[in-house]
Design a protein around this motif. Structure first.
Motif, mmCIF file in Angstrom:
data_model
loop_
_atom_site.group_PDB
_atom_site.id
_atom_site.type_symbol
_atom_site.label_atom_id
_atom_site.label_comp_id
_atom_site.label_asym_id
_atom_site.label_seq_id
_atom_site.Cartn_x
_atom_site.Cartn_y
_atom_site.Cartn_z
ATOM 1 N N UNK A 150 0.834 -1.214 0.000
ATOM 2 C CA UNK A 150 0.000 0.000 0.000
ATOM 3 C C UNK A 150 0.862 1.255 0.000
ATOM 4 N N UNK A 151 1.889 1.278 0.852
ATOM 5 C CA UNK A 151 2.797 2.425 0.880
ATOM 6 C C UNK A 151 3.497 2.609 -0.461
ATOM 7 N N UNK A 152 3.985 1.513 -1.014
ATOM 8 C CA UNK A 152 4.732 1.575 -2.270
ATOM 9 C C UNK A 152 3.845 2.071 -3.414
ATOM 10 N N UNK A 153 2.632 1.538 -3.493
ATOM 11 C CA UNK A 153 1.722 1.923 -4.569
ATOM 12 C C UNK A 153 1.363 3.398 -4.485
ATOM 13 N N UNK A 154 1.124 3.883 -3.295
ATOM 14 C CA UNK A 154 0.738 5.282 -3.146
ATOM 15 C C UNK A 154 1.916 6.216 -3.412
ATOM 16 N N UNK A 155 3.112 5.806 -3.040
ATOM 17 C CA UNK A 155 4.259 6.657 -3.328
ATOM 18 C C UNK A 155 4.550 6.711 -4.823
ATOM 19 N N UNK A 156 4.225 5.655 -5.549
ATOM 20 C CA UNK A 156 4.428 5.664 -6.997
ATOM 21 C C UNK A 156 3.579 6.742 -7.659
ATOM 22 N N UNK A 157 2.422 7.042 -7.080
ATOM 23 C CA UNK A 157 1.541 8.061 -7.648
ATOM 24 C C UNK A 157 1.936 9.473 -7.216
ATOM 25 N N UNK A 158 2.536 9.584 -6.037
ATOM 26 C CA UNK A 158 2.806 10.893 -5.438
ATOM 27 C C UNK A 158 3.601 11.858 -6.320
ATOM 28 N N UNK A 159 4.687 11.441 -6.976
ATOM 29 C CA UNK A 159 5.497 12.409 -7.729
ATOM 30 C C UNK A 159 4.752 13.141 -8.843
ATOM 31 N N UNK A 160 3.668 12.559 -9.342
ATOM 32 C CA UNK A 160 2.949 13.196 -10.442
ATOM 33 C C UNK A 160 1.663 13.882 -9.989
ATOM 34 N N UNK A 205 1.771 13.028 2.919
ATOM 35 C CA UNK A 205 1.675 13.338 1.496
ATOM 36 C C UNK A 205 2.502 12.378 0.651
ATOM 37 N N UNK A 206 3.704 12.065 1.115
ATOM 38 C CA UNK A 206 4.584 11.157 0.376
ATOM 39 C C UNK A 206 3.892 9.824 0.103
ATOM 40 N N UNK A 207 3.083 9.358 1.080
ATOM 41 C CA UNK A 207 2.367 8.095 0.923
ATOM 42 C C UNK A 207 0.866 8.314 0.709
ATOM 43 N N UNK A 208 0.489 9.552 0.394
ATOM 44 C CA UNK A 208 -0.894 9.911 0.086
ATOM 45 C C UNK A 208 -1.859 9.259 1.076
ATOM 46 N N UNK A 209 -1.616 9.513 2.358
ATOM 47 C CA UNK A 209 -2.392 8.891 3.427
ATOM 48 C C UNK A 209 -3.474 9.828 3.941
#
Length: 211
Positions: free
Chosen positions: A33-43, A82-86
């Motif tokens: 879950x953390x990894x997937x959300x961080x993949x979206x964060x930069x964009x 924010x980094x993990x869009x939590x």
């Protein structure tokens, strides 16, 4: 991908307790879950998580059930929510300059794992860390700030490369969590897993360390 997550969690266990166990499916899912959300964060240009009045009331009625604990630096450029869009109630966050471990940090981690049933603890350093940079520059500061720099200087030893120093400081914090007998007991019974990470403040990407 699951094998990669298991490798990250086994590495984390060794870093904290010097031994590894098979991580639980819940811990693997939390890391996914953390990894997937961080993949979206930069964009993304905003946090798409649930921050509504209804969500606030839900946490009042049902309490908090964070799926992960994140120990990171107090640097204002490193906001884990924010980094993990939590959203509200999803992360239990501990922050201080240099992502250091103290008795207060250990006690907070014990509370999250034992009482809130948080099953993943992430210790996250970051690039361009001011605290690590000051320690590398042998900066002299009075009082409590000087104490922080002394702890980081001890952690990094003779390392001169900033990126290596940031990683070494992170690993020192990981190992210090291992002084908790309660966390060890919960780890060995599969109640909690650990992961080490470095956040790149330029790209917005989090790298989880593994073998």
């Amino acid at each position: 991908m699951k094998k990669q997550y298991e490798s990250i969690l086994r590495f984390g266990g060794r870093a904290v307790f010097g031994q590894e166990i098979q991580p639980s499916e819940t811990a693997v899912n939390a890391l996914d879950r953390l990894t997937a959300r961080n993949q979206d964060y930069p964009t993304h240009v905003h946090n798409p998580a649930f921050l509504t009045k209804e969500r606030r009331m839900e946490t009042v009625v049902s309490g908090q059930h964070p799926y992960a604990l994140v120990l990171c630096c107090a640097d204002s450029r490193v906001p884990p929510e924010h980094i993990f869009e939590a959203g509200l109630g999803e992360l239990f966050v501990l922050r201080n300059a240099g992502n250091l471990v103290s008795e207060t940090v250990i006690a907070s981690a014990e509370y999250a794992v034992e009482h809130l049933e948080t099953q993943l603890v992430v210790v996250m350093g970051h690039t361009h860390c001011g605290a690590v940079g000051s320690a590398l520059a042998h900066a002299k500061e009075p009082g409590a700030l000087g104490h922080i720099l002394a702890l980081i200087t001890e952690a990094i030893g003779d390392i001169t490369d900033p990126r290596q120093a940031e990683k070494q400081n992170l690993m020192r914090s990981m190992s210090q969590l291992g002084s908790s007998e309660l966390l060890k007991e919960l780890y060995l019974t599969g109640r909690v897993a650990f992961a080490a990470a470095i956040y790149d403040i330029e790209s917005g990407n989090v790298e989880f360390l593994q073998d």
